[in-house]
Design an enzyme around this catalytic site. Structure first.
Site, PDB file in Angstrom:
ATOM      1  N   PRO A 156       0.782  -1.247   0.000  1.00 56.65           N
ATOM      2  CA  PRO A 156       0.000   0.000   0.000  1.00 56.65           C
ATOM      3  C   PRO A 156       0.812   1.296   0.000  1.00 56.65           C
ATOM      4  O   PRO A 156       0.799   2.055   0.963  1.00 56.65           O
ATOM      5  CB  PRO A 156      -0.839  -0.134   1.271  1.00 56.65           C
ATOM      6  CG  PRO A 156       0.047  -0.913   2.192  1.00 56.65           C
ATOM      7  CD  PRO A 156       0.770  -1.893   1.308  1.00 56.65           C
ATOM      8  N   CYS A 157       1.462   1.585  -1.104  1.00 60.71           N
ATOM      9  CA  CYS A 157       2.229   2.829  -1.219  1.00 60.71           C
ATOM     10  C   CYS A 157       1.317   4.054  -1.207  1.00 60.71           C
ATOM     11  O   CYS A 157       1.773   5.158  -0.914  1.00 60.71           O
ATOM     12  CB  CYS A 157       3.096   2.807  -2.474  1.00 60.71           C
ATOM     13  SG  CYS A 157       2.216   2.418  -3.982  1.00 60.71           S
ATOM     14  N   HIS A 158       0.025   3.864  -1.459  1.00 56.08           N
ATOM     15  CA  HIS A 158      -0.920   4.995  -1.410  1.00 56.08           C
ATOM     16  C   HIS A 158      -1.090   5.530   0.016  1.00 56.08           C
ATOM     17  O   HIS A 158      -1.573   6.634   0.209  1.00 56.08           O
ATOM     18  CB  HIS A 158      -2.279   4.591  -2.000  1.00 56.08           C
ATOM     19  CG  HIS A 158      -2.970   3.496  -1.246  1.00 56.08           C
ATOM     20  ND1 HIS A 158      -2.633   2.162  -1.417  1.00 56.08           N
ATOM     21  CD2 HIS A 158      -3.952   3.528  -0.326  1.00 56.08           C
ATOM     22  CE1 HIS A 158      -3.401   1.420  -0.630  1.00 56.08           C
ATOM     23  NE2 HIS A 158      -4.212   2.237   0.047  1.00 56.08           N
TER      24      HIS A 158
END
Length: 169
Positions: free
Chosen positions: A133-135
């Site tokens: 989850p780089c968001h």
């Protein structure tokens, strides 16, 4: 990077943007925010054999995520990266659903406190956004920073998780 072997491709419905996953027999290789036709065309140009399976385990888990029924992914990933990128990506997986961290937080977590830009670059190189989850990574001041698929998709993912607010710019 994809190498010549057979892949499974699945379109995942339920998000406001097209989401396509590409998986090997070992795990998910890529998640793309593009129409299925575009991805199929890319695979055909590279002479990559593939099958389309909308019921692939990863597609099911992503649909559950988009429906709000999944907060953690159990499916394996099959990704390549530098040792630094792999360290960043592992740290990103520790960010709980509905929470955010800063690039600085991640740099500190992996023991490279001055590597904020390198953390951002590793986030941008992440081949499986959502699963890794780089968001969920923002600037220290709470700004959105960047996202490989575009800021609108990052906003939509944060909104889905109930994290996006006026603080995120």
């Amino acid at each position: 990077m994809l190498t010549p072997k057979s892949y499974t491709v699945a379109q995942v419905d339920g998000f406001i943007y097209p989401v396509i996953l590409i998986a090997s027999t070992r795990g998910v290789k890529r998640i793309c925010f593009a129409p299925l036709d575009t991805i199929i065309e890319e695979l055909n140009k590279m002479n990559m054999p593939y099958t389309i399976d909308p019921y692939h385990d990863a597609a099911i888990e992503l649909r559950q995520y988009f429906q709000g029924h999944r907060k953690h992914f159990d499916i394996p990933v099959d990704i390549d990266g530098t040792p630094f990128q792999l360290k960043v990506w592992k740290a990103l997986q520790s960010i709980p659903y509905g929470e955010v961290r800063s690039y600085k937080d991640i740099a500190l977590q992996i023991g490279h406190p001055r590597a904020l830009r390198a953390v951002g670059q590793a986030c941008g190189a992440n081949p499986v956004p959502i699963i890794i989850p780089c968001h969920r990574v923002l600037t220290a001041s709470g700004n959105l920073g960047g996202f490989s698929a575009g800021i609108e998709i990052k906003k939509a993912l944060l909104d889905l998780e109930g994290t996006f607010s006026d603080k995120c710019r």
